[in-house]
Design an enzyme around this catalytic site. Structure first.
Site, PDB file in Angstrom:
ATOM      1  CG  ASN A 100      40.050  47.396  36.945  1.00 37.43           C
ATOM      2  OD1 ASN A 100      38.844  47.512  36.736  1.00 37.43           O
ATOM      3  ND2 ASN A 100      40.627  46.234  37.226  1.00 37.43           N
TER       4      ASN A 100
ATOM      5  NE  ARG B 194      39.328  44.090  33.768  1.00 37.34           N
ATOM      6  CZ  ARG B 194      38.684  43.405  34.704  1.00 37.34           C
ATOM      7  NH1 ARG B 194      38.532  43.912  35.913  1.00 37.34           N
ATOM      8  NH2 ARG B 194      38.201  42.209  34.450  1.00 37.34           N
TER       9      ARG B 194
ATOM     10  CG  HIS C  80      40.281  36.332  33.044  1.00 29.60           C
ATOM     11  ND1 HIS C  80      39.874  35.086  33.481  1.00 29.60           N
ATOM     12  CD2 HIS C  80      40.121  37.175  34.083  1.00 29.60           C
ATOM     13  CE1 HIS C  80      39.467  35.186  34.733  1.00 29.60           C
ATOM     14  NE2 HIS C  80      39.598  36.439  35.131  1.00 29.60           N
TER      15      HIS C  80
ATOM     16  NE  ARG D  77      32.500  35.024  38.682  1.00 28.14           N
ATOM     17  CZ  ARG D  77      33.583  35.652  38.228  1.00 28.14           C
ATOM     18  NH1 ARG D  77      34.507  34.997  37.539  1.00 28.14           N
ATOM     19  NH2 ARG D  77      33.724  36.942  38.435  1.00 28.14           N
TER      20      ARG D  77
ATOM     21  CD  GLU E 173      44.301  40.859  34.076  1.00 24.68           C
ATOM     22  OE1 GLU E 173      44.602  40.554  35.249  1.00 24.68           O
ATOM     23  OE2 GLU E 173      43.168  40.726  33.614  1.00 24.68           O
TER      24      GLU E 173
END
Ligand code: AMP
Length: 408
Positions: free
Chosen positions: A7, A95, A184, A245, A388
């Protein structure tokens, strides 16, 4: 079969090496602050019993290529005993954040795939370029290993137009790809599969709401196991309140900030993405710190928690209406897995929908999956640790098996 999962961020490479036959993580780590003098390589190896040996090696890592070479050198280092030769790595899974509408599923990487990912850069200007760098570096270091791209957006590609279109001039969608994509996806897909396995039913027959609450946060509504809506939009800014955020706001807010406060586009971007959410309200973006501040009597931290949980609860209601019925609710990621209080508050008052958290089960010791719903309720509520990287490794094998199958 050993699969390396990578990643790549703008100044980092995260990696995990799996032995998929033995369902075991062999090594994991992070090369960070690439290009800075304060660069560092963190590396850990695991034996069959899960025991860890680790090291931290500070030092300048000039670029991603140098970073991955150092990682591979550590994997090959006989003192650490992870792999004997590079060819022990059967495949590399990457990813990739944005696959646009082109990629509905994980895909074996070739020149056409690289071009398509490059084409989607305007949709993810901060993420796709480093992802591409990681792929190119891995291709040069492992020229013989097949490489697979697993996209954050792919799982949400089953959303119908009524969920993914914004009510904007249609040409913006057609010409520029302006629409909701969601992110996600790997995590939502993974925890949904684990839910199905846990209740011993096919995922294709389940209506679920998956709730990923980490630093970034998103929810997805799954009808018959397929995503029909999700909270993040064209970018990861839409939807839930997150660490830094804002999530949903009035789209006219940037005009106000520009006209009345003279803020530039860059400043507004920074404000909404990096200085808002929990941090904007109470000064802390880490949920543990927010809870700590609240316990110490900070009213802003209380407000931040109220807004955070209220938004999630609102989306549970919305997605229940979208689905018409519900088999399960799944909490995952740092906050979803570790905070009984947040889980309880998000579900508070939803008994009429068959959603009720059992306070004793909710605070039970978690070793893997935790079933926290009240037994007499219609909806099963699970806490599922997301993984993940493991899902990317699984998908990498799946893609390779199907491509070998296709080519005979
Ligand atoms: P992730 O992005 O999945 O690593 O999640 C990071 C978030 O999980 C941060 O906000 C952490 O504060 C939060 N987190 C981790 N452990 C706990 C905990 N025990 N209680 C509450 N939040 C936690």
């Amino acid at each position: 079969m050993k699969i390396l999962v990578i990643n790549t961020g703008s100044s980092s490479i995260k990696y995990k090496l799996f032995d998929m036959d033995r369902h075991q993580v062999l090594a994991s780590g992070l090369a960070e602050k690439i290009g800075e003098t304060s660069g560092e390589l963190k590396h850990a190896v695991f034996d069959a019993g899960g025991q860890t040996r680790d090291l931290k090696r500070p030092g300048f890592i000039p670029d991603h290529n140098a970073g991955l070479i150092r990682i591979v050198d550590l994997l090959l280092d006989p003192e650490w005993g992870v792999i004997a030769r590079k060819s022990d790595i059967a495949a590399v899974g990457h990813r990739v954040v944005h696959g646009g509408e082109t990629f509905q599923a994980p895909t074996r990487i070739d020149e056409a795939v690289l071009n398509a990912v490059r084409k989607h850069t305007p949709l993810a200007p901060l993420h796709n370029p480093p992802n591409l760098t990681g792929i190119n570096v891995a291709l040069s270091i492992f020229p013989d290993a097949p490489q697979v791209a697993v996209f954050d957006t792919a799982f949400h590609q089953t959303m119908p137009p009524r969920a993914f279109l914004y009510a904007l001039p249609y040409e913006l969608y057609e010409r520029e790809g302006v629409r909701r994509y969601g992110f996600h996806g790997t995590s939502h897909a993974y925890v949904a599969e684990i839910f199905a396995r846990h209740v011993n039913r096919p995922l294709e027959g389940l209506d679920l709401i998956t709730i990923h609450l980490g630093n970034g946060a998103s929810m997805a509504a799954l009808k018959n196991g397929k995503c029909v809506d999700t909270t993040m939009g064209m970018t990861p800014l839409e939807g839930l309140v997150m660490g830094t955020r804002c999530g949903d706001t009035d789209p006219a807010l940037p005009f106000f900030l520009a006209d009345h406060l003279g803020m530039s586009l860059k400043e507004i971007d920074g404000l909404l993405n990096k200085a808002s959410g929990l941090k904007g309200i109470c000064g802390a973006n880490d949920m543990r710190e927010v809870l700590h501040k609240r316990d110490a009597g900070d009213p802003r931290a209380q407000t931040a928690l109220d807004i955070y949980c209220y938004r999630i609860k609102k989306y549970i209601g919305a997605y229940y209406a979208v689905l018409g019925r519900l088999d399960g609710l799944v909490f995952t990621a740092g906050i979803g897995e570790n905070s009984p209080e947040i889980r309880m508050r998000c579900c508070d008052g939803l008994d009429r929908l068959g959603i009720k958290v059992d306070p004793v089960k909710n605070t039970g010791a978690r070793n893997g999956i935790l079933d926290i719903g009240c037994r007499d309720q219609a909806v099963t509520i699970l806490v599922v640790p997301t993984d993940e990287e493991f899902k990317i490794a699984q998908e990498t094998i799946r893609v390779l098996e199907s491509s070998y199958g296709n080519t005979g």
